[in-house]
Design a protein around this motif. Structure first.
Motif, PDB file in Angstrom:
ATOM      1  N   GLY A  74      -2.741  10.775 -16.686  1.00 36.22           N
ATOM      2  CA  GLY A  74      -2.623  10.716 -15.232  1.00 36.22           C
ATOM      3  C   GLY A  74      -2.699  12.102 -14.609  1.00 36.22           C
ATOM      4  N   PHE A  75      -1.860  12.312 -13.586  1.00 34.50           N
ATOM      5  CA  PHE A  75      -1.933  13.539 -12.804  1.00 34.50           C
ATOM      6  C   PHE A  75      -0.541  14.113 -12.533  1.00 34.50           C
ATOM      7  N   HIS A  76      -0.459  15.430 -12.474  1.00 38.93           N
ATOM      8  CA  HIS A  76       0.580  16.053 -11.682  1.00 38.93           C
ATOM      9  C   HIS A  76       0.204  15.838 -10.213  1.00 38.93           C
ATOM     10  N   LEU A  77       1.163  15.528  -9.365  1.00 34.38           N
ATOM     11  CA  LEU A  77       0.896  15.347  -7.937  1.00 34.38           C
ATOM     12  C   LEU A  77       1.301  16.594  -7.190  1.00 34.38           C
ATOM     13  N   SER A  78       0.407  17.091  -6.341  1.00 32.96           N
ATOM     14  CA  SER A  78       0.707  18.295  -5.576  1.00 32.96           C
ATOM     15  C   SER A  78       1.640  17.991  -4.415  1.00 32.96           C
ATOM     16  N   ALA A  79       2.247  19.041  -3.884  1.00 28.41           N
ATOM     17  CA  ALA A  79       2.916  18.951  -2.594  1.00 28.41           C
ATOM     18  C   ALA A  79       1.872  18.728  -1.507  1.00 28.41           C
ATOM     19  N   VAL A  80       2.319  18.556  -0.281  1.00 28.95           N
ATOM     20  CA  VAL A  80       1.368  18.355   0.815  1.00 28.95           C
ATOM     21  C   VAL A  80       0.943  19.669   1.448  1.00 28.95           C
ATOM     22  N   SER A  81       1.580  20.777   1.061  1.00 29.30           N
ATOM     23  CA  SER A  81       1.223  22.084   1.603  1.00 29.30           C
ATOM     24  C   SER A  81       1.414  23.144   0.539  1.00 29.30           C
ATOM     25  N   THR A  82       0.475  24.078   0.455  1.00 23.16           N
ATOM     26  CA  THR A  82       0.615  25.183  -0.484  1.00 23.16           C
ATOM     27  C   THR A  82       1.702  26.157  -0.055  1.00 23.16           C
ATOM     28  N   ALA A  83       2.240  25.983   1.149  1.00 24.75           N
ATOM     29  CA  ALA A  83       3.316  26.856   1.637  1.00 24.75           C
ATOM     30  C   ALA A  83       4.695  26.313   1.298  1.00 24.75           C
ATOM     31  N   ASP A  84       4.761  25.135   0.650  1.00 29.61           N
ATOM     32  CA  ASP A  84       6.054  24.486   0.384  1.00 29.61           C
ATOM     33  C   ASP A  84       6.266  24.304  -1.118  1.00 29.61           C
ATOM     34  N   PRO A  85       6.808  25.334  -1.808  1.00 31.29           N
ATOM     35  CA  PRO A  85       7.078  25.151  -3.233  1.00 31.29           C
ATOM     36  C   PRO A  85       8.199  24.144  -3.448  1.00 31.29           C
ATOM     37  N   PRO A  86       8.225  23.459  -4.609  1.00 27.67           N
ATOM     38  CA  PRO A  86       7.245  23.578  -5.695  1.00 27.67           C
ATOM     39  C   PRO A  86       5.915  22.932  -5.339  1.00 27.67           C
ATOM     40  N   PRO A 133       0.085  15.114 -18.374  1.00 24.08           N
ATOM     41  CA  PRO A 133      -1.053  15.241 -17.457  1.00 24.08           C
ATOM     42  C   PRO A 133      -1.830  16.531 -17.700  1.00 24.08           C
ATOM     43  N   GLN A 134      -3.137  16.410 -17.725  1.00 27.14           N
ATOM     44  CA  GLN A 134      -4.022  17.563 -17.804  1.00 27.14           C
ATOM     45  C   GLN A 134      -4.682  17.856 -16.455  1.00 27.14           C
ATOM     46  N   TRP A 135      -4.493  16.953 -15.507  1.00 24.40           N
ATOM     47  CA  TRP A 135      -5.111  17.055 -14.184  1.00 24.40           C
ATOM     48  C   TRP A 135      -4.031  17.120 -13.116  1.00 24.40           C
ATOM     49  N   ARG A 136      -4.406  17.643 -11.963  1.00 26.10           N
ATOM     50  CA  ARG A 136      -3.556  17.568 -10.782  1.00 26.10           C
ATOM     51  C   ARG A 136      -4.283  16.778  -9.708  1.00 26.10           C
ATOM     52  N   LEU A 137      -3.545  15.929  -9.023  1.00 24.80           N
ATOM     53  CA  LEU A 137      -4.052  15.215  -7.857  1.00 24.80           C
ATOM     54  C   LEU A 137      -3.557  15.971  -6.632  1.00 24.80           C
ATOM     55  N   ALA A 138      -4.475  16.611  -5.927  1.00 25.48           N
ATOM     56  CA  ALA A 138      -4.105  17.458  -4.791  1.00 25.48           C
ATOM     57  C   ALA A 138      -4.190  16.656  -3.502  1.00 25.48           C
ATOM     58  N   GLN A 139      -3.113  16.709  -2.719  1.00 30.26           N
ATOM     59  CA  GLN A 139      -3.041  15.990  -1.439  1.00 30.26           C
ATOM     60  C   GLN A 139      -2.715  16.961  -0.312  1.00 30.26           C
ATOM     61  N   TRP A 140      -3.301  18.161  -0.362  1.00 31.15           N
ATOM     62  CA  TRP A 140      -3.022  19.172   0.647  1.00 31.15           C
ATOM     63  C   TRP A 140      -3.360  18.670   2.052  1.00 31.15           C
ATOM     64  N   GLY A 141      -2.529  19.032   3.001  1.00 31.01           N
ATOM     65  CA  GLY A 141      -2.823  18.795   4.405  1.00 31.01           C
ATOM     66  C   GLY A 141      -2.616  17.379   4.899  1.00 31.01           C
ATOM     67  N   THR A 142      -2.016  16.511   4.094  1.00 27.24           N
ATOM     68  CA  THR A 142      -1.866  15.117   4.506  1.00 27.24           C
ATOM     69  C   THR A 142      -0.556  14.881   5.252  1.00 27.24           C
ATOM     70  N   ARG A 143      -0.540  13.844   6.080  1.00 24.99           N
ATOM     71  CA  ARG A 143       0.701  13.353   6.689  1.00 24.99           C
ATOM     72  C   ARG A 143       1.408  12.346   5.782  1.00 24.99           C
ATOM     73  N   TRP A 144       0.720  11.862   4.740  1.00 26.14           N
ATOM     74  CA  TRP A 144       1.198  10.726   3.970  1.00 26.14           C
ATOM     75  C   TRP A 144       1.327  11.112   2.501  1.00 26.14           C
ATOM     76  N   ASN A 145       2.526  11.496   2.105  1.00 28.75           N
ATOM     77  CA  ASN A 145       2.796  11.898   0.735  1.00 28.75           C
ATOM     78  C   ASN A 145       2.698  10.688  -0.201  1.00 28.75           C
ATOM     79  N   LEU A 146       1.931  10.821  -1.273  1.00 28.43           N
ATOM     80  CA  LEU A 146       1.757   9.708  -2.209  1.00 28.43           C
ATOM     81  C   LEU A 146       2.949   9.496  -3.143  1.00 28.43           C
ATOM     82  N   LEU A 147       3.845  10.464  -3.232  1.00 28.27           N
ATOM     83  CA  LEU A 147       4.906  10.346  -4.226  1.00 28.27           C
ATOM     84  C   LEU A 147       5.748   9.085  -4.059  1.00 28.27           C
ATOM     85  N   PRO A 148       6.207   8.735  -2.849  1.00 32.47           N
ATOM     86  CA  PRO A 148       7.016   7.517  -2.729  1.00 32.47           C
ATOM     87  C   PRO A 148       6.203   6.228  -2.694  1.00 32.47           C
TER      88      PRO A 148
END
Length: 315
Positions: free
Chosen positions: A36-48, A63-78
């Motif tokens: 699967g994927f590591h899931l990114s945060a929604v902004s590169t300014a918000d660690p982690p 996971p060997q891949w990351r799923l990047a969701q930069w700039g979204t209003r809708w976080n996929l994590l929940p």
């Protein structure tokens, strides 16, 4: 058939044939997406920058891949994750949908969908505002300089399943579109070079809602607050594809990106970027592929048959 300048297929085949004694090796791992994927945060300014793991096919696989969701209003994590009877794994919310079909990028594919209208509830995106991304990303761990390769064969098959834009007259082509490009980063990793640590973006375009085939793009990475301000070199779509991209139709890109990377560095230097870097200083350091949607487009693409190989140069 019209001539396409530097259409890389023949160059690719000749490079592989000439160095058949040095077989190519893959540069991308876990194309089946078992981990699967590591899931990114929604902004590169918000660690982690990575906030969880999603869509694994094999329990316990890393996971060997990351799923990047930069700039979204809708976080996929929940968002809920579902598995269909055929094994397809899906996670979706109001703003996006990701489905890993059986076999992943090495099998039936991955579906990436972005609901642009849900991302822009207050009207069209304005200049300087961020935009949603939905990308599959992987770091490239090989430490070889680009001069160690005779060829870098890249291939991907894709089908744009949907791209519904705003009503006519409501989109500014200078600000609003939905597009998908395969991107690499190439860094100067030569410790003896004055340009160590500098980098450029290199891209092979698949689709742009504004054009039958995506045009090339060579400019500084800018236009949003967290831009890298490094040089972007994207080749013209006509150099790697023929005919307009049509919704619902499969097509395949197969090309050698090695000579195109050399072009990218030469162009960057001519524009005042990467001036202290030579081709032999550069290493491929990452790969990403997916949507950038700076407009109110409801869009979806299926990707499969992905590969990136390294053909070693003759000793």
């Amino acid at each position: 058939m019209r001539h396409l300048p530097l259409l890389p297929t023949l160059l690719l085949m000749s490079a592989i044939t000439a160095h058949a004694e040095n077989p190519p090796s893959p540069l991308l791992r876990d194309l089946a997406l078992e981990g699967g994927f590591h899931l990114s945060a929604v902004s590169t300014a918000d660690p982690p920058l990575e906030i969880g793991n999603v869509l694994a096919g094999v329990p316990g696989a890393a996971p060997q891949w990351r799923l990047a969701q930069w700039g979204t209003r809708w976080n996929l994590l929940p968002a809920p994750e579902t598995v269909s009877a055929d094994g397809a794994r899906t996670r979706s919310n109001e703003g996006k949908r990701v489905t890993v079909l059986p076999g992943g990028l090495a099998g039936e594919g991955v579906v990436l969908g972005v609901n642009g209208p849900a991302e822009y509830p207050d009207g069209p995106r304005k200049h300087g505002e961020p935009w949603p991304h939905l990308l599959v990303e992987q770091k490239i761990s090989r430490d070889d300089p680009l001069t160690a390769y005779a060829a870098l064969p890249f291939r991907v098959s894709f089908r744009v399943d949907r791209c519904d834009g705003p009503p006519p007259g409501e989109a500014d082509p200078g600000l609003h579109t939905a597009h998908i490009t395969a991107f690499w980063t190439a860094h100067n990793a030569n410790r003896a070079s004055a340009g160590q640590g500098d980098m450029l973006w290199f891209g092979v375009p698949l689709f742009d809602a504004r054009h039958p085939l995506p045009p090339g793009h060579q400019a500084e990475d800018a236009g949003q607050p967290l831009a890298s301000h490094k040089f972007i070199y994207t080749v013209e779509g006509s150099r790697v594809q023929e005919g307009p991209v049509k919704l619902g139709e499969w097509r395949t890109i197969s090309c050698d990106i090695l000579p195109l990377l050399r072009e990218a560095l030469e162009t960057a230097a001519a524009r005042g970027f990467m001036k202290d870097s030579r081709f032999g200083d550069l290493r491929l350091t990452s790969f990403n592929l997916g949507w950038e949607v700076p407009g109110s487009y409801d869009c979806e693409i299926t990707l499969k048959g992905l590969g990136l190989d390294a053909v070693p140069a003759a000793p």
